[in-house]
Design a protein around this motif. Sequence first.
Motif, PDB file in Angstrom:
ATOM      1  N   LYS A 204      32.394  41.329  27.726  1.00  0.00           N
ATOM      2  CA  LYS A 204      33.314  41.740  26.674  1.00  0.00           C
ATOM      3  C   LYS A 204      32.617  42.059  25.356  1.00  0.00           C
ATOM      4  O   LYS A 204      33.188  42.769  24.527  1.00  0.00           O
ATOM      5  N   TRP A 205      31.395  41.539  25.150  1.00  0.00           N
ATOM      6  CA  TRP A 205      30.633  41.871  23.936  1.00  0.00           C
ATOM      7  C   TRP A 205      29.705  43.029  24.257  1.00  0.00           C
ATOM      8  O   TRP A 205      28.872  42.943  25.146  1.00  0.00           O
ATOM      9  N   LEU A 206      29.837  44.118  23.510  1.00  0.00           N
ATOM     10  CA  LEU A 206      29.098  45.348  23.799  1.00  0.00           C
ATOM     11  C   LEU A 206      28.465  45.893  22.526  1.00  0.00           C
ATOM     12  O   LEU A 206      28.888  45.590  21.412  1.00  0.00           O
ATOM     13  N   SER A 207      27.458  46.724  22.740  1.00  0.00           N
ATOM     14  CA  SER A 207      26.892  47.532  21.660  1.00  0.00           C
ATOM     15  C   SER A 207      27.357  48.970  21.853  1.00  0.00           C
ATOM     16  O   SER A 207      27.731  49.374  22.964  1.00  0.00           O
ATOM     17  N   GLU A 208      27.353  49.732  20.778  1.00  0.00           N
ATOM     18  CA  GLU A 208      27.746  51.137  20.878  1.00  0.00           C
ATOM     19  C   GLU A 208      26.950  51.830  21.989  1.00  0.00           C
ATOM     20  O   GLU A 208      25.739  51.667  22.085  1.00  0.00           O
ATOM     21  N   GLY A 209      27.665  52.587  22.821  1.00  0.00           N
ATOM     22  CA  GLY A 209      27.008  53.334  23.886  1.00  0.00           C
ATOM     23  C   GLY A 209      26.982  52.634  25.225  1.00  0.00           C
ATOM     24  O   GLY A 209      26.670  53.252  26.249  1.00  0.00           O
TER      25      GLY A 209
ATOM     26  N   PRO B   8      39.900  40.860  25.616  1.00  0.00           N
ATOM     27  CA  PRO B   8      39.315  41.525  24.446  1.00  0.00           C
ATOM     28  C   PRO B   8      38.045  42.305  24.796  1.00  0.00           C
ATOM     29  O   PRO B   8      37.331  41.977  25.747  1.00  0.00           O
ATOM     30  N   LEU B   9      37.785  43.339  24.010  1.00  0.00           N
ATOM     31  CA  LEU B   9      36.511  44.067  24.032  1.00  0.00           C
ATOM     32  C   LEU B   9      35.993  44.098  22.605  1.00  0.00           C
ATOM     33  O   LEU B   9      36.718  44.498  21.685  1.00  0.00           O
ATOM     34  N   TRP B  10      34.747  43.677  22.422  1.00  0.00           N
ATOM     35  CA  TRP B  10      34.156  43.653  21.083  1.00  0.00           C
ATOM     36  C   TRP B  10      32.930  44.569  21.085  1.00  0.00           C
ATOM     37  O   TRP B  10      31.968  44.343  21.809  1.00  0.00           O
ATOM     38  N   VAL B  11      32.979  45.610  20.274  1.00  0.00           N
ATOM     39  CA  VAL B  11      31.899  46.594  20.206  1.00  0.00           C
ATOM     40  C   VAL B  11      31.247  46.501  18.837  1.00  0.00           C
ATOM     41  O   VAL B  11      31.914  46.658  17.801  1.00  0.00           O
TER      42      VAL B  11
ATOM     43  N   PRO C  36      28.343  51.029  28.717  1.00  0.00           N
ATOM     44  CA  PRO C  36      29.491  51.277  29.596  1.00  0.00           C
ATOM     45  C   PRO C  36      30.265  49.994  29.835  1.00  0.00           C
ATOM     46  O   PRO C  36      29.701  48.905  29.838  1.00  0.00           O
ATOM     47  N   VAL C  37      31.563  50.119  30.067  1.00  0.00           N
ATOM     48  CA  VAL C  37      32.383  48.944  30.340  1.00  0.00           C
ATOM     49  C   VAL C  37      33.588  49.364  31.174  1.00  0.00           C
ATOM     50  O   VAL C  37      34.083  50.492  31.057  1.00  0.00           O
ATOM     51  N   THR C  38      34.047  48.464  32.048  1.00  0.00           N
ATOM     52  CA  THR C  38      35.209  48.731  32.892  1.00  0.00           C
ATOM     53  C   THR C  38      36.180  47.561  32.824  1.00  0.00           C
ATOM     54  O   THR C  38      35.781  46.410  33.005  1.00  0.00           O
ATOM     55  N   LEU C  39      37.438  47.875  32.546  1.00  0.00           N
ATOM     56  CA  LEU C  39      38.517  46.892  32.627  1.00  0.00           C
ATOM     57  C   LEU C  39      39.155  47.029  34.007  1.00  0.00           C
ATOM     58  O   LEU C  39      39.491  48.133  34.439  1.00  0.00           O
ATOM     59  N   ILE C  40      39.331  45.899  34.693  1.00  0.00           N
ATOM     60  CA  ILE C  40      39.829  45.890  36.068  1.00  0.00           C
ATOM     61  C   ILE C  40      41.148  45.135  36.114  1.00  0.00           C
ATOM     62  O   ILE C  40      41.219  43.978  35.704  1.00  0.00           O
ATOM     63  N   CYS C  41      42.197  45.799  36.609  1.00  0.00           N
ATOM     64  CA  CYS C  41      43.515  45.181  36.717  1.00  0.00           C
ATOM     65  C   CYS C  41      43.883  45.034  38.186  1.00  0.00           C
ATOM     66  O   CYS C  41      43.751  45.978  38.970  1.00  0.00           O
ATOM     67  N   GLU C  42      44.338  43.838  38.570  1.00  0.00           N
ATOM     68  CA  GLU C  42      44.741  43.562  39.945  1.00  0.00           C
ATOM     69  C   GLU C  42      46.054  42.781  39.941  1.00  0.00           C
ATOM     70  O   GLU C  42      46.357  42.068  38.980  1.00  0.00           O
ATOM     71  N   VAL C  43      46.814  42.936  41.020  1.00  0.00           N
ATOM     72  CA  VAL C  43      48.051  42.184  41.199  1.00  0.00           C
ATOM     73  C   VAL C  43      47.837  41.189  42.318  1.00  0.00           C
ATOM     74  O   VAL C  43      47.657  41.569  43.472  1.00  0.00           O
ATOM     75  N   ASN C  44      47.827  39.920  41.964  1.00  0.00           N
ATOM     76  CA  ASN C  44      47.592  38.838  42.932  1.00  0.00           C
ATOM     77  C   ASN C  44      46.382  39.140  43.818  1.00  0.00           C
ATOM     78  O   ASN C  44      46.405  38.959  45.035  1.00  0.00           O
ATOM     79  N   GLY C  45      45.310  39.639  43.184  1.00  0.00           N
ATOM     80  CA  GLY C  45      44.054  39.858  43.894  1.00  0.00           C
ATOM     81  C   GLY C  45      43.920  41.195  44.582  1.00  0.00           C
ATOM     82  O   GLY C  45      42.906  41.451  45.230  1.00  0.00           O
ATOM     83  N   SER C  46      44.890  42.096  44.465  1.00  0.00           N
ATOM     84  CA  SER C  46      44.817  43.394  45.139  1.00  0.00           C
ATOM     85  C   SER C  46      45.223  44.507  44.180  1.00  0.00           C
ATOM     86  O   SER C  46      46.059  44.316  43.292  1.00  0.00           O
TER      87      SER C  46
ATOM     88  N   SER D  31      32.726  55.079  29.576  1.00  0.00           N
ATOM     89  CA  SER D  31      31.319  55.325  29.902  1.00  0.00           C
ATOM     90  C   SER D  31      30.396  55.056  28.726  1.00  0.00           C
ATOM     91  O   SER D  31      29.236  54.690  28.907  1.00  0.00           O
ATOM     92  N   SER D  32      30.916  55.228  27.506  1.00  0.00           N
ATOM     93  CA  SER D  32      30.102  54.984  26.312  1.00  0.00           C
ATOM     94  C   SER D  32      30.994  54.364  25.244  1.00  0.00           C
ATOM     95  O   SER D  32      31.797  55.054  24.600  1.00  0.00           O
ATOM     96  N   ALA D  33      30.871  53.060  25.083  1.00  0.00           N
ATOM     97  CA  ALA D  33      31.736  52.332  24.152  1.00  0.00           C
ATOM     98  C   ALA D  33      31.475  52.754  22.712  1.00  0.00           C
ATOM     99  O   ALA D  33      30.331  52.939  22.302  1.00  0.00           O
ATOM    100  N   ALA D  34      32.553  52.914  21.961  1.00  0.00           N
ATOM    101  CA  ALA D  34      32.470  53.232  20.532  1.00  0.00           C
ATOM    102  C   ALA D  34      33.133  52.112  19.744  1.00  0.00           C
ATOM    103  O   ALA D  34      33.839  51.264  20.298  1.00  0.00           O
ATOM    104  N   LEU D  35      32.897  52.118  18.423  1.00  0.00           N
ATOM    105  CA  LEU D  35      33.474  51.066  17.585  1.00  0.00           C
ATOM    106  C   LEU D  35      34.996  51.021  17.699  1.00  0.00           C
ATOM    107  O   LEU D  35      35.608  49.954  17.643  1.00  0.00           O
ATOM    108  N   LYS D  36      35.608  52.189  17.905  1.00  0.00           N
ATOM    109  CA  LYS D  36      37.074  52.248  17.980  1.00  0.00           C
ATOM    110  C   LYS D  36      37.626  51.545  19.213  1.00  0.00           C
ATOM    111  O   LYS D  36      38.830  51.256  19.282  1.00  0.00           O
ATOM    112  N   HIS D  37      36.786  51.270  20.214  1.00  0.00           N
ATOM    113  CA  HIS D  37      37.249  50.603  21.426  1.00  0.00           C
ATOM    114  C   HIS D  37      37.402  49.087  21.244  1.00  0.00           C
ATOM    115  O   HIS D  37      37.889  48.407  22.148  1.00  0.00           O
ATOM    116  N   THR D  38      36.971  48.583  20.106  1.00  0.00           N
ATOM    117  CA  THR D  38      37.203  47.160  19.820  1.00  0.00           C
ATOM    118  C   THR D  38      38.703  46.886  19.794  1.00  0.00           C
ATOM    119  O   THR D  38      39.465  47.609  19.157  1.00  0.00           O
ATOM    120  N   GLY D  39      39.126  45.848  20.503  1.00  0.00           N
ATOM    121  CA  GLY D  39      40.545  45.507  20.541  1.00  0.00           C
ATOM    122  C   GLY D  39      40.860  44.575  21.687  1.00  0.00           C
ATOM    123  O   GLY D  39      39.976  44.162  22.446  1.00  0.00           O
TER     124      GLY D  39
END
Length: 441
Positions: free
Chosen positions: A125-130, A208-211, A132-142, A178-186
């Motif tokens: 969740k803690w990133l530097s500018e540039g 949370p994602l902190w860039v 990559p990061v992926t948020l993964i959503c699952e429903v009861n493991g699927s 693919s490339s985190a920017a400051l605006k992606h903090t939230g």
Amino acid sequence: MELSKLPLVLLLILNIHSEHCTEIPKAKVSIKPDQHVFRGETVTLRCDIDGDGATSWKYNWYKDGLDNVFSELQEHIFSPVTESDAGKYSCYGTEREGSRNSQLSDAVTLTVSDPKAEVRVSPQKWLSEGDPVTLICEVNGSSTGWTFSWYTVVSDYSGHYQLLSDSSRGAGGNYTVSSAALKHTGVYVCRAETDTPVIYTTFSNTQPLWVTAVIVSSGVFPPVSLIISPSRTQHFTSVSLSLSCKDQGNSDKWRVRRYTNSGQVEDCSSSLWSSKTRGSTCTNSYTSTADTGVYWCQSESGENYHPVNITVHSGVILESPVHPVTEGDTLTLRCLYPYSTPPNLRADFYKDGSLIQNQTTEMIISAVSKSHEGFYYCKHPERGESLKSWISVTGEISQISVLHTLSSVLTVCPYLLVTVVLIFKCYRMRVTSVEEEETSV
């Protein structure tokens, strides 16, 4: 008396007795689509009787070992199924035109659960500018069979979530940057739904994602800075803590927000954690451990910048810088205790769990490099140890390096120019020679 009217206990006795009579068929329960379903789905219970010669049966359904028959159909449908429909089901049959009776079926358990969406992050969740990061959503493991929507948390107390403009990009369960920017903090949440039948999950847990900004050249800075007083990431309880957002222009257009360990998103001006608010400055006159969390600045348009992880502790704390340390600069760490005078302790200092300096009032690294990045904490043999703080080290291209690159290019340019001129002259001489030969012929 009809067998369907007999108490279930007697039916079980008859069932055991009839196991030795091979000509007596046994009932069997099946559940579709599955024994474990979500609230809102359509579920079908079916009772089948094995045995030749039996063409017409009367069916009797039992739930959770109760004596009363709740249905006499071969198929019983729950549409939609609810949590109250969960339980153990068994059935029993009697011939409508005959004297045979089936054995009581084995009980089959139907489980009905509320579909829950859960979100996690990869790789961190803690990133530097540039990064990559992926948020993964699952429903009861699927993630199969669901369509996902993505939101940012505007205010956790009011349940206000804002749908991302490109939410459809994560409809398959993965929302990738693919490339985190400051605006992606939230702070992000997801929600899932199905079309047939229509089933909605509640909003997921918060993720949370902190860039953080990367300084690449002198004079290049983020549009705003979060100023913390006292200027450190760890703080004592029961003291005053001030936070403000500063930019080059009108700082009043920024506001301080925070994300606590309990997962709450709060605004300084509309919450109880700040006792005083003036413009873009918030002051908490009496800190507590509940004030531990990530703090950042948000613009009027909703963009988030400069997240800082702040911890509040009642014992020993580590005095470390709020902002990333630039390579080549000096890093100074101290171990502080609120009930000693002076507060500086002679303590041991650790990095990533390994002792790096012992029994000193302050640890100094004169020229920081990228290898010094990591988690630091201090430990006193009697007072205890501090929490861990992440020390970030950022690189910077010096003006000398830039000037050296420019001078190298300028030095090479004359040679390149001379080479081009010579090639052009040779070409013109060749063309002239060919034209003279054609003329003479």
